[in-house]
Design a protein around this motif. Structure first.
Motif, PDB file in Angstrom:
ATOM      1  N   VAL A 137      -0.792  -0.642   8.899  1.00 15.39           N
ATOM      2  CA  VAL A 137      -1.888  -1.383   9.530  1.00 15.39           C
ATOM      3  C   VAL A 137      -3.191  -0.574   9.567  1.00 15.39           C
ATOM      4  N   LYS A 140      -6.906  -1.896   8.683  1.00 13.84           N
ATOM      5  CA  LYS A 140      -6.893  -3.352   8.661  1.00 13.84           C
ATOM      6  C   LYS A 140      -7.462  -3.900   9.975  1.00 13.84           C
ATOM      7  N   VAL A 145      -3.685  -7.952  10.274  1.00 14.72           N
ATOM      8  CA  VAL A 145      -2.356  -7.591  10.788  1.00 14.72           C
ATOM      9  C   VAL A 145      -1.601  -8.860  11.196  1.00 14.72           C
TER      10      VAL A 145
END
Length: 375
Positions: A137, A140, A145
């Motif tokens: 993640v 991002k 996510v």
């Protein structure tokens, strides 16, 4: 008796000749483009010895330096930062809510301390979530996510509805230090953090702050930020958006001094007020140049230089103040912290001071006796 007196008088020229090399006070050689001595300089990160350059304070010099200041403003980091959503990073805590599946949600929900609630992103940027496993993640946004987790959970659940938001912002931080009321680390959230916002979060500046000399350390470089100009004139180009790892330092105005020495009314250290002090102002605050004892054509500004981009180059500036209109140039020449203003001593003044040292003990007594004896 008389032979002793004449013998004493014959010593006076010799004493005066020796005094040529003992004239009190400091002096710089005139008509030379370089300093008398070699001084340390830093070039490309290495200390070397060189003579400092002496530049005449002229209209051209003042124009060139003002243009250089403007170029420095243009050399600031780009202000054009895209207003993108917050990028998730290590140590951020995410709250993931899956509707109609309470078993996947955090127990206690929002009642838990945000510092402890949610799921923390690991050092390597991975996040573990049931059924989905480890997901990268880092870098991002929350929406990205959400899409990743929705795709992973859709293999096990129908019509997955979930939401992702950042509970605790920990990965992107900037430091605000120096003369602010609450110095420390500030987390960067979804709202962009500007220099003025960061100073405001730190409780504002203290009474000793020099807001005209704020430094921003970014990516191994130092940038000078004039926050005073931003406050007084609305110079928005100075109000940069901070990035992760930035260090903002508000300097102490007590370190912002100029030293006035030589043939002036009062030798002293002067404080630069709000980042502004010209050569003319410094001389006036020192009760002016003593034209009876000074060499007006030799008013010097000695500048040690700034350690910037790996270079430290001392400079010397000379003002010929014999003509009153030279004060126009002096009023347009801005001084910097740790500058030394030095007004040279006239040659006749140096001789007078030598004679004042010799006359009371030798010359005066001999001449008084000679006058008494009618010689």
């Amino acid at each position: 008796m008389f032979r002793f007196q004449f013998r004493s008088m014959s010593l006076i020229p010799a004493l005066l000749l020796q005094a040529c090399s003992l004239t009190p006070g400091m002096e710089m050689e005139n008509n030379t483009p370089l300093s008398n001595i070699e001084v340390p300089m830093m070039v490309d990160g290495k200390l070397i010895k060189e003579k400092a350059k002496i530049s005449q304070i002229t209209a051209d010099l003042i124009i060139d330096r003002e243009n250089s200041k403007r170029r420095e403003i243009n050399d600031l980091p780009s202000q054009v930062v895209p207003m993108t959503a917050y990028k998730i990073g290590p140590h951020d805590r995410l709250q993931i809510t899956v509707w109609e599946h309470p078993e996947l949600n955090d127990p206690g929900g929002e009642k838990i301390d945000p510092e402890l609630a949610g799921k923390m992103v690991q050092d390597d940027g991975m996040l573990y979530y049931p059924y989905v496993g480890n997901v990268q993640v880092k870098g991002k946004t929350a929406n990205e996510v959400r899409e990743l987790l929705s795709q992973g959970l859709s293999k096990y659940f129908k019509k997955v509805k979930l939401d992702v938001r950042v509970l605790s912002f920990q990965s992107h931080r900037a430091a605000v230090v120096g003369q602010v009321k609450t110095p420390g680390i500030q987390a960067m959230t979804e709202t962009p953090l500007t220099i003025t916002e960061a100073i405001s979060r730190a409780g504002g500046v203290t009474e000793d702050a020099d807001t005209s000399n704020v430094t921003l350390a970014r990516d191994g470089k130092l940038y000078k930020i004039d926050v005073m100009r931003l406050y007084e004139k609305g110079g928005s180009e100075q109000n940069l958006l901070l990035k992760d790892g930035d260090v903002l330092n508000v300097s102490d105005r007590k370190d912002n001094e100029v030293f006035v020495m030589g043939e002036v009314g009062k030798q002293q250290a002067l404080q630069i007020n709000k980042g502004k002090l010209t050569l003319a102002q410094a001389l006036a605050k020192a009760y002016g140049v003593d034209f009876n004892t000074s060499r007006a054509e030799e008013v010097y500004v000695i500048r040690t230089g700034e350690l910037k981009t790996g270079e430290l180059k001392p400079e010397i500036f000379q003002l010929d103040a014999k003509s009153p209109d030279a004060l126009i140039l002096a009023d347009q020449f801005h001084l910097q912290a740790h500058d030394t203003v030095f007004v040279s001593t006239a040659g006749v003044t140096q001789w007078s001071r030598v004679l004042n040292q010799i006359l009371p003990s030798s010359f005066t007594s001999v001449m008084s006796k000679a006058a008494t004896m009618g010689l």
